[in-house]
Design an enzyme around this catalytic site. Structure first.
Site, PDB file in Angstrom:
ATOM      1  N   LYS A 140     -11.518  67.846 -14.117  1.00  9.10           N
ATOM      2  CA  LYS A 140     -10.913  69.161 -14.335  1.00  9.10           C
ATOM      3  C   LYS A 140     -11.896  70.142 -14.960  1.00  9.10           C
ATOM      4  O   LYS A 140     -11.940  71.320 -14.578  1.00  9.10           O
ATOM      5  CB  LYS A 140      -9.653  69.029 -15.204  1.00  9.10           C
ATOM      6  CG  LYS A 140      -8.487  68.346 -14.493  1.00  9.10           C
ATOM      7  CD  LYS A 140      -8.099  69.067 -13.214  1.00  9.10           C
ATOM      8  CE  LYS A 140      -6.865  68.448 -12.558  1.00  9.10           C
ATOM      9  NZ  LYS A 140      -6.544  69.105 -11.269  1.00  9.10           N
TER      10      LYS A 140
ATOM     11  N   SER B  69      -5.509  73.284 -11.844  1.00  9.38           N
ATOM     12  CA  SER B  69      -6.220  72.564 -12.899  1.00  9.38           C
ATOM     13  C   SER B  69      -5.161  72.087 -13.883  1.00  9.38           C
ATOM     14  O   SER B  69      -4.118  71.582 -13.474  1.00  9.38           O
ATOM     15  CB  SER B  69      -7.260  73.487 -13.544  1.00  9.38           C
ATOM     16  OG  SER B  69      -7.985  72.815 -14.549  1.00  9.38           O
TER      17      SER B  69
ATOM     18  N   TYR C   7     -10.191  62.050 -16.056  1.00 12.46           N
ATOM     19  CA  TYR C   7      -9.409  63.187 -15.568  1.00 12.46           C
ATOM     20  C   TYR C   7     -10.024  64.495 -16.055  1.00 12.46           C
ATOM     21  O   TYR C   7     -10.207  65.440 -15.281  1.00 12.46           O
ATOM     22  CB  TYR C   7      -7.970  63.048 -16.070  1.00 12.46           C
ATOM     23  CG  TYR C   7      -7.041  64.177 -15.704  1.00 12.46           C
ATOM     24  CD1 TYR C   7      -6.512  64.274 -14.422  1.00 12.46           C
ATOM     25  CD2 TYR C   7      -6.677  65.136 -16.639  1.00 12.46           C
ATOM     26  CE1 TYR C   7      -5.640  65.300 -14.079  1.00 12.46           C
ATOM     27  CE2 TYR C   7      -5.812  66.158 -16.314  1.00 12.46           C
ATOM     28  CZ  TYR C   7      -5.292  66.240 -15.038  1.00 12.46           C
ATOM     29  OH  TYR C   7      -4.427  67.258 -14.708  1.00 12.46           O
TER      30      TYR C   7
END
Length: 276
Positions: free
Chosen positions: A152, A134, A148
């Site tokens: 994550k 991660s 993004y």
């Protein structure tokens, strides 16, 4: 005792470095790449201790096929490392639908697919480790990286739940959360077409900071990989492994802020309970 690892996204960055260091110390690695020639130099040096397969993690059927084949060829695999991924830099409005779908399919759905494909094998061998790469961006968020962060934050929730589901089978999962680290991540970042309306906004400030080099990248990729290997060797099983001063400080501050905001709403939260 040597171990066998399965790692996605090994052409460059942390995946490549992890593969190099594991092979150098005598471990076996099943490495996936999008170009089969990307690891030719390592194959020439390490022979059959390096197993290579072509894989695009957005192809769910291929993820399962390659994972099954790796276990069939290598037998027991001790550690699964879900590493493949990339970033999208720009305001959410600037991204096109295809860019949104691809980053989610790669960073989130691809990671979920890999872990799900590995579960039956890990369960049958009565245990194993899963490392999900991660980032600090799984717990904090920068303007300009919303897509993004969506992936994550999503994979962090998935892994946290899966860790509880798989505990009875001796399968442990760890989220590895590096801060900004000197890898090839920037080179792989996708940039949507800019919209002038965002000039001078927080999303644009982050973009300009990265482009100018003002955005601090202080993490050492080699040390990040070393800490991951050391954790596995020690048998430690934290749910999260935070790596880097930026990651620690940023996540620490974010958690304190969220806790304070939650505590300030306690009376409101309790006020919606049904009367008894």
């Amino acid at each position: 005792m040597s171990k066998t690892w399965f790692i996605t996204g090994t052409s460059a960055g942390l995946g490549r470095l992890l593969t190099e260091r594991l092979l150098a110390r005598g471990d076996r690695v099943a490495a996936t790449v999008r170009r089969l020639d990307a690891l030719d130099d390592l194959a020439a040096t390490y022979g059959d201790r390096l197993w290579v397969a072509k894989l695009d993690v957005t192809d769910t059927a291929a993820v399962r096929t390659v994972t099954d084949r790796a276990f069939a060829d290598l037998g027991r695999i001790d550690v699964i490392v879900s590493n493949a991924g990339y970033g999208v830099l720009g305001a959410a409005e600037e991204a096109c639908d295809e860019q949104i779908r691809h980053v989610i399919d790669t960073n989130l759905v691809g990671s979920i697919s890999l872990i799900r494909a590995a579960i039956p094998h890990l369960r049958n061998q009565r245990g194993g480790r899963v490392l999900q790469i991660s980032s600090e961006g799984g717990q904090i968020a920068y303007p300009g990286f919303s897509l993004y962060h969506a992936a994550k934050w999503g994979i962090e929730g998935f892994v946290e739940a899966m860790a509880k589901e798989l505990q009875p089978f001796g399968i442990t999962l760890t989220l590895v959360e590096p801060g900004p680290t000197a890898t090839h991540f920037k080179a792989g970042v996708v940039r949507p077409s800019r919209m002038a309306v965002y000039d001078g906004t927080p999303a644009d400030d982050v973009r300009r900071s990265i482009d100018s080099g003002a955005f601090a990248v202080t993490g050492d990729a080699g040390k990040v990989v070393d800490r991951m290997i050391e954790m596995i060797d020690a048998g430690a099983t934290p749910l999260r492994l935070t790596l880097g001063a930026s990651a620690f400080d940023g996540i620490h501050a974010a958690l304190r802020q969220r806790l304070a905001a939650l505590e300030a709403q306690k009376d409101i939260a309790y006020s919606v309970e049904r009367d008894r």
